[in-house]
Design a protein around this motif. Structure first.
Motif, PDB file in Angstrom:
ATOM      1  N   PRO A 144       4.816  -8.180 -15.523  1.00 21.59           N
ATOM      2  CA  PRO A 144       4.264  -6.804 -15.249  1.00 21.59           C
ATOM      3  C   PRO A 144       5.264  -5.778 -14.973  1.00 21.59           C
ATOM      4  CG  PRO A 144       2.860  -8.326 -14.256  1.00 21.59           C
ATOM      5  CD  PRO A 144       4.073  -9.069 -14.635  1.00 21.59           C
ATOM      6  N   GLY A 145       6.262  -6.057 -13.986  1.00 16.42           N
ATOM      7  CA  GLY A 145       7.179  -4.888 -13.815  1.00 16.42           C
ATOM      8  C   GLY A 145       7.999  -4.458 -14.989  1.00 16.42           C
ATOM      9  N   TYR A 146       8.448  -5.570 -15.720  1.00  9.18           N
ATOM     10  CA  TYR A 146       9.466  -5.541 -16.908  1.00  9.18           C
ATOM     11  C   TYR A 146       8.551  -4.561 -17.851  1.00  9.18           C
ATOM     12  CZ  TYR A 146      12.081  -6.056 -21.004  1.00  9.18           C
ATOM     13  OH  TYR A 146      12.459  -5.914 -22.273  1.00  9.18           O
ATOM     14  N   ILE A 147       7.392  -4.945 -18.167  1.00  5.84           N
ATOM     15  CA  ILE A 147       6.789  -4.112 -19.117  1.00  5.84           C
ATOM     16  C   ILE A 147       6.618  -2.593 -18.525  1.00  5.84           C
ATOM     17  CG2 ILE A 147       4.336  -3.781 -20.257  1.00  5.84           C
ATOM     18  CD1 ILE A 147       6.388  -5.828 -21.614  1.00  5.84           C
ATOM     19  N   ALA A 148       6.375  -2.544 -17.493  1.00  2.00           N
ATOM     20  CA  ALA A 148       6.111  -0.991 -16.818  1.00  2.00           C
ATOM     21  C   ALA A 148       7.521  -0.339 -17.146  1.00  2.00           C
ATOM     22  CB  ALA A 148       5.752  -0.908 -15.545  1.00  2.00           C
ATOM     23  N   ALA A 149       8.668  -0.954 -16.694  1.00  2.00           N
ATOM     24  CA  ALA A 149       9.975  -0.209 -16.913  1.00  2.00           C
ATOM     25  C   ALA A 149      10.386  -0.143 -18.372  1.00  2.00           C
ATOM     26  CB  ALA A 149      11.076  -0.934 -16.124  1.00  2.00           C
ATOM     27  N   GLN A 150      10.087  -1.137 -18.943  1.00  2.00           N
ATOM     28  CA  GLN A 150      10.167  -1.089 -20.698  1.00  2.00           C
ATOM     29  C   GLN A 150       9.351   0.042 -21.275  1.00  2.00           C
ATOM     30  OE1 GLN A 150      12.752  -2.903 -22.410  1.00  2.00           O
ATOM     31  NE2 GLN A 150      12.337  -1.242 -23.675  1.00  2.00           N
ATOM     32  N   MET A 151       8.482   0.209 -21.027  1.00  2.00           N
ATOM     33  CA  MET A 151       7.389   1.082 -21.831  1.00  2.00           C
ATOM     34  C   MET A 151       7.892   2.508 -21.306  1.00  2.00           C
ATOM     35  SD  MET A 151       3.703  -0.617 -21.739  1.00  2.00           S
ATOM     36  CE  MET A 151       3.241  -1.544 -23.026  1.00  2.00           C
ATOM     37  N   GLN A 152       8.290   2.730 -20.177  1.00  2.00           N
ATOM     38  CA  GLN A 152       8.767   4.130 -19.772  1.00  2.00           C
ATOM     39  C   GLN A 152      10.045   4.426 -20.513  1.00  2.00           C
ATOM     40  OE1 GLN A 152       8.511   4.454 -15.526  1.00  2.00           O
ATOM     41  NE2 GLN A 152       6.616   3.311 -15.627  1.00  2.00           N
ATOM     42  N   PHE A 153      10.927   3.362 -20.429  1.00  2.00           N
ATOM     43  CA  PHE A 153      12.186   3.544 -20.975  1.00  2.00           C
ATOM     44  C   PHE A 153      12.318   3.903 -22.279  1.00  2.00           C
ATOM     45  CE2 PHE A 153      16.448   2.534 -22.860  1.00  2.00           C
ATOM     46  CZ  PHE A 153      17.312   3.266 -21.805  1.00  2.00           C
ATOM     47  N   CYS A 154      11.452   3.447 -23.224  1.00  2.00           N
ATOM     48  CA  CYS A 154      11.394   3.634 -24.549  1.00  2.00           C
ATOM     49  C   CYS A 154      11.187   5.306 -24.567  1.00  2.00           C
ATOM     50  CB  CYS A 154      10.346   2.904 -25.294  1.00  2.00           C
ATOM     51  SG  CYS A 154      10.589   1.338 -25.549  1.00  2.00           S
ATOM     52  N   HIS A 155      10.503   6.044 -23.962  1.00  2.00           N
ATOM     53  CA  HIS A 155      10.318   7.362 -23.935  1.00  2.00           C
ATOM     54  C   HIS A 155      11.620   8.305 -23.212  1.00  2.00           C
ATOM     55  CE1 HIS A 155       6.271   6.922 -25.106  1.00  2.00           C
ATOM     56  NE2 HIS A 155       6.086   5.959 -24.033  1.00  2.00           N
ATOM     57  N   THR A 156      12.012   7.712 -22.162  1.00  2.00           N
ATOM     58  CA  THR A 156      13.002   8.399 -21.455  1.00  2.00           C
ATOM     59  C   THR A 156      14.375   8.356 -22.323  1.00  2.00           C
ATOM     60  OG1 THR A 156      13.641   6.844 -19.784  1.00  2.00           O
ATOM     61  CG2 THR A 156      12.061   8.264 -19.178  1.00  2.00           C
ATOM     62  N   SER A 157      14.619   7.552 -23.090  1.00  2.00           N
ATOM     63  CA  SER A 157      15.991   7.470 -23.937  1.00  2.00           C
ATOM     64  C   SER A 157      15.836   7.823 -25.379  1.00  2.00           C
ATOM     65  CB  SER A 157      16.400   5.924 -23.838  1.00  2.00           C
ATOM     66  OG  SER A 157      15.183   5.239 -24.770  1.00  2.00           O
ATOM     67  N   ASN A 158      14.654   8.513 -25.799  1.00  2.00           N
ATOM     68  CA  ASN A 158      14.582   8.988 -27.113  1.00  2.00           C
ATOM     69  C   ASN A 158      15.598  10.178 -27.406  1.00  2.00           C
ATOM     70  OD1 ASN A 158      13.226   8.057 -29.166  1.00  2.00           O
ATOM     71  ND2 ASN A 158      11.563   9.653 -28.892  1.00  2.00           N
ATOM     72  N   GLY A 159      15.858  10.814 -26.588  1.00  2.00           N
ATOM     73  CA  GLY A 159      16.720  12.148 -26.918  1.00  2.00           C
ATOM     74  C   GLY A 159      18.169  11.722 -27.377  1.00  2.00           C
ATOM     75  N   VAL A 160      18.675  10.594 -26.711  1.00  2.00           N
ATOM     76  CA  VAL A 160      19.934  10.187 -26.804  1.00  2.00           C
ATOM     77  C   VAL A 160      19.858   9.295 -27.829  1.00  2.00           C
ATOM     78  CG1 VAL A 160      22.169   8.990 -25.856  1.00  2.00           C
ATOM     79  CG2 VAL A 160      20.820  10.566 -24.434  1.00  2.00           C
ATOM     80  N   PHE A 161      18.893   8.187 -28.024  1.00  2.00           N
ATOM     81  CA  PHE A 161      19.057   7.189 -28.979  1.00  2.00           C
ATOM     82  C   PHE A 161      17.551   7.252 -29.667  1.00  2.00           C
ATOM     83  CE2 PHE A 161      21.299   5.472 -25.098  1.00  2.00           C
ATOM     84  CZ  PHE A 161      22.377   5.350 -25.729  1.00  2.00           C
ATOM     85  N   PRO A 162      17.699   8.053 -30.531  1.00  2.00           N
ATOM     86  CA  PRO A 162      16.301   8.292 -31.288  1.00  2.00           C
ATOM     87  C   PRO A 162      15.793   6.808 -32.053  1.00  2.00           C
ATOM     88  CG  PRO A 162      17.962   9.246 -32.396  1.00  2.00           C
ATOM     89  CD  PRO A 162      18.616   8.862 -31.180  1.00  2.00           C
ATOM     90  N   HIS A 163      16.353   5.983 -32.574  1.00  2.00           N
ATOM     91  CA  HIS A 163      16.122   4.911 -33.113  1.00  2.00           C
ATOM     92  C   HIS A 163      15.284   4.072 -32.195  1.00  2.00           C
ATOM     93  CE1 HIS A 163      19.335   3.214 -30.633  1.00  2.00           C
ATOM     94  NE2 HIS A 163      19.187   2.014 -30.886  1.00  2.00           N
ATOM     95  N   ILE A 164      15.306   4.329 -30.921  1.00  2.00           N
ATOM     96  CA  ILE A 164      14.675   3.348 -29.852  1.00  2.00           C
ATOM     97  C   ILE A 164      12.958   3.607 -29.939  1.00  2.00           C
ATOM     98  CG2 ILE A 164      13.844   2.895 -27.325  1.00  2.00           C
ATOM     99  CD1 ILE A 164      16.739   3.199 -26.776  1.00  2.00           C
TER     100      ILE A 164
END
Length: 184
Positions: A96-116
């Protein structure tokens, strides 16, 4: 009749504007995202799936690597939603903790890495357009968003561990905290 005509024109203009944006993206961001996806798939194939599995297994043993490094690497290499699959290598308690971190990371990295997370690229592009209109640097904002996101995503994953422990205690269940050795 005049209102109906204006409504119909406005309705068609909405789709024309969408089509114009789509064509603009086909000449700019879509090829970039496609090339990043091809590069990441090539890296995974060169490294081998077993090495990627080993990375996930090692990362699961430490709270920082589990909620900062593993989400970053898996999102960068696999993109959204495939990056969620790295959670399968974690013990049940930490999923559950991994999924919480992962789902948020897919948004916060979009500016630098748009392929994510290309499915939500329009959100970043809207923000970036506003930043550009103000005469500010888009990449500076993207990097700050990424760095703050790394910290906040870690906090989100860690807090989810505490919530998971509380819910387990409340429900009277025990989830495994040990790493499975099998690669399956």
């Amino acid at each position: 009749m005049e209102y109906i005509v204006k409504f119909a024109e406005g309705f068609m203009n909405l789709f024309q504007t969408g089509a114009d944006n789509f064509i603009a993206w086909m000449g700019s961001i879509v090829p970039l995202v496609l090339m990043l996806m091809v590069a990441m798939n090539a890296v995974i194939n060169l490294l081998g799936e077993e090495r990627v599995t080993s990375l996930a297994r090692v990362a699961s043993k430490n709270v920082f690597t589990r909620y900062m490094i593993l989400p970053f690497v898996s999102a960068f290499m696999l993109g959204n939603p495939m990056s969620m699959t790295m959670g399968r290598f974690l013990p049940e308690f930490y999923k559950p903790g991994y999924i919480a971190a992962q789902m948020q990371f897919c948004h916060t990295s979009n500016g630098v890495f748009p392929h994510i997370n290309p499915g939500e690229l329009f959100v970043w592009l809207g923000i970036a357009q506003g930043i550009e209109a103000l005469g500010l640097n888009q990449m500076e904002l993207a990097i700050r968003y990424l760095l703050v996101g790394l910290v906040m995503n870690f906090v989100g994953g860690w807090v989810t561990d505490f919530i998971t422990a509380r819910v387990c205690k409340q429900q009277g269940i025990t989830l495994s905290k040990t790493v499975d050795v099998d690669i399956d």
